[in-house]
Structures are given as C-alpha cells and as structure tokens.
Design a protein around this motif. Structure first.
Motif, short mmCIF file in Angstrom:
data_model
loop_
_atom_site.label_atom_id
_atom_site.label_comp_id
_atom_site.label_asym_id
_atom_site.label_seq_id
_atom_site.Cartn_x
_atom_site.Cartn_y
_atom_site.Cartn_z
N ILE A 229 1.07 -1.18 0.04
CA ILE A 229 0.02 -0.23 0.00
C ILE A 229 0.90 1.17 -0.03
O ILE A 229 1.95 1.27 0.87
N GLY A 230 0.60 2.14 -0.88
CA GLY A 230 1.21 3.12 -1.07
C GLY A 230 1.41 4.41 -0.06
O GLY A 230 1.06 4.02 1.36
N SER A 231 1.21 5.63 -0.14
CA SER A 231 1.05 6.72 0.63
C SER A 231 -0.27 7.49 0.52
O SER A 231 -0.76 7.53 -0.32
N ARG A 232 -0.61 8.29 1.66
CA ARG A 232 -1.59 9.09 1.62
C ARG A 232 -3.01 8.63 1.29
O ARG A 232 -4.07 9.18 0.70
N ASN A 233 -3.10 7.47 1.52
CA ASN A 233 -4.56 6.95 1.49
C ASN A 233 -5.29 6.97 2.64
O ASN A 233 -5.12 7.11 3.91
N ARG A 234 -6.78 7.09 2.52
CA ARG A 234 -7.60 6.91 3.66
C ARG A 234 -8.62 5.83 3.20
O ARG A 234 -9.29 5.49 2.38
N ILE A 235 -8.37 4.82 4.55
CA ILE A 235 -8.81 3.48 4.44
C ILE A 235 -9.70 3.41 5.51
O ILE A 235 -9.40 3.28 6.75
N ARG A 236 -11.19 3.53 5.30
CA ARG A 236 -12.02 3.78 6.32
C ARG A 236 -12.48 2.37 6.95
O ARG A 236 -11.98 1.20 6.80
N GLU A 237 -13.60 2.43 8.06
CA GLU A 237 -13.89 1.39 8.74
C GLU A 237 -14.33 -0.18 8.11
O GLU A 237 -14.93 0.19 6.98
N TYR A 238 -13.67 -0.99 8.45
CA TYR A 238 -14.27 -2.43 8.14
C TYR A 238 -13.73 -2.67 6.60
O TYR A 238 -14.32 -3.75 5.82
#
Length: 241
Positions: free
Chosen positions: A79-88
C-alpha cells in the motif's frame, strides 16, 4: 513523524510501516505487508489476511511471523502513501502476485480489495464495493456504492462505475458504466474537464474513448496535460485479450 497506532490494533510480524500513519482501534494488519507514509487507516480494518482460495494455506499470521514461502504466507500486500482507508475495509494477500494499492486513494467503509488486485493512484472505492480477485483498477477510477467487480475485470483510468452495478467486462478509460450487467452509457466529460480538457479535445477523443477508433492522428495525445497524456498512452498500449 512517528506512527500513531491504537493499543488495540494488531500489527503482525512481517509488516513494514513507513512514517506518519494513523492506525485505528481493533485493526489487524499481518504480513507480508508493506505500507508507505501518511495513510489514515480506520478502526476494524483488515489488511494482509489470506486470499479467499480454498486451496491455499490460511496461516494465523497475527500469531507467527511469515516463514518466507509465498505459497504459505501469500505474495504480499503493498500500500502506498496518503490513502484513507475507512472502517471495515479488507485487503487480502496475493496468491500469485502482490496485491497492491497506489497513492492517494479513498476506500470507504466496508469496501473489499481481493487477492491479486492492482489498484492504482487516486481511486475512489465507495462503501460496500466488492472486487473479485485479479482485478486491475487504473488511476482516478471511481467505483460507486455497492458496485461488484467480477474476477479479472479491468476498470480504465478516470472511469466511473455507477452504484450497485455488476461489472463483468472491461470498462474503458474515462467512460461511465451502470447497470447489471454494467454497460457503458457515455464519456466522463466532467472528469476530463477537471483534468484541463476543453470541449473540442473531449469531442476529438470521443471515438477512441468509446472504442470505435484509434487515437487521433494529429498528435492530440502528446498535447494533453502531462499526467493525462501518460494515462491515455498507457491505456492505448495496454495488452488486449
């Protein structure tokens, strides 16, 4: 900057973290997994568990380190950078290649990235989207809420897939696909205009985007804004089955 990891999160051995990541409560990340910088990973996220394949090993990687055998551990998650990975959200190990996510993506609550998927930069994957294994989602694609991608589907750069669509075949670059089965209904003119194209350029690209002609022979692809020119040329040169 240091990573902020909630004390209830489980980070297994074989996980490599960059800097300035936020990892929320009850999230489980197991290896082999490599994560870049500045990601926001919310509560109850699962990254690096085995691909959903009956014939593969299912190690308890939260208890033991990977043993270095990809047939046992999986082929990894990057996984790279500056991602937003939300709940579940869940992201599974590759079974023959690394499952990968680029930079700057937004993965909404409950979305799933299956084994061996390649997800490029700046994608938006809405809530409850499910990808089958081996999919390729190009940069800037937008998958609407509840969309389902069949195994090995390719979604082109800048494409939009409508809510609850069932995608069974390739979705072309900067097109809009909706329905069950998903069918292309038009060109993503908004996305192209946001990248700096005027109406004349969009019209000139239209036949190529719809798969009815090759790229214009007047060199338009070379005159597009830099990142868009690169994407258009890469999409045009992609392998066809």
């Amino acid at each position: 900057m240091v990573n902020r990891i909630h004390p209830t999160a489980v980070i297994g051995e074989g996980v490599e973290l960059g800097d300035d990541n936020v990892i929320g409560p009850f999230t489980v990340i197991v290896g082999p997994t490599r994560i870049g910088d500045g990601n926001w990973i919310g509560p109850h996220v699962t990254i690096g568990t085995p691909g959903e394949d009956r014939g593969r090993e299912h190690p308890a990687a939260w208890e033991a380190a990977p043993n270095g055998d990809p047939d046992h551990d999986g082929h990894g998650v990057v996984i790279g950078s500056r991602n937003r990975i939300r709940e579940y959200v869940s992201v599974h190990q590759g079974t023959w290649r690394t499952t990968s996510i680029g930079d700057g993506g937004y993965f909404l609550r409950g979305s799933h990235i299956a084994h061996d998927c390649l997800v490029e930069d700046a994608v938006t994957v809405a809530s409850n989207v499910i990808t089958g294994g081996h999919c390729h989602i190009w940069s800037g694609a937008n998958l609407g809420m509840g969309a389902i991608l069949h195994q090995r589907v390719v979604v082109g750069p800048g494409a939009m897939v409508g809510m609850s669509s069932a995608v069974r075949k390739e979705v072309g670059a900067f097109t809009i696909a909706v329905g069950n089965p998903a069918r292309v209904t038009g060109v993503n003119t908004v996305g192209l205009s946001r990248r700096g194209l005027d109406e004349a350029a969009i019209e000139a690209l239209g036949p190529w985007l719809k798969g009815k002609a090759g790229l214009p022979e007047d060199g338009l692809a070379d005159r597009l804004p830099g990142d868009l020119s690169t994407l258009v040329k890469a999409w045009d040169a992609r392998p066809r089955e």
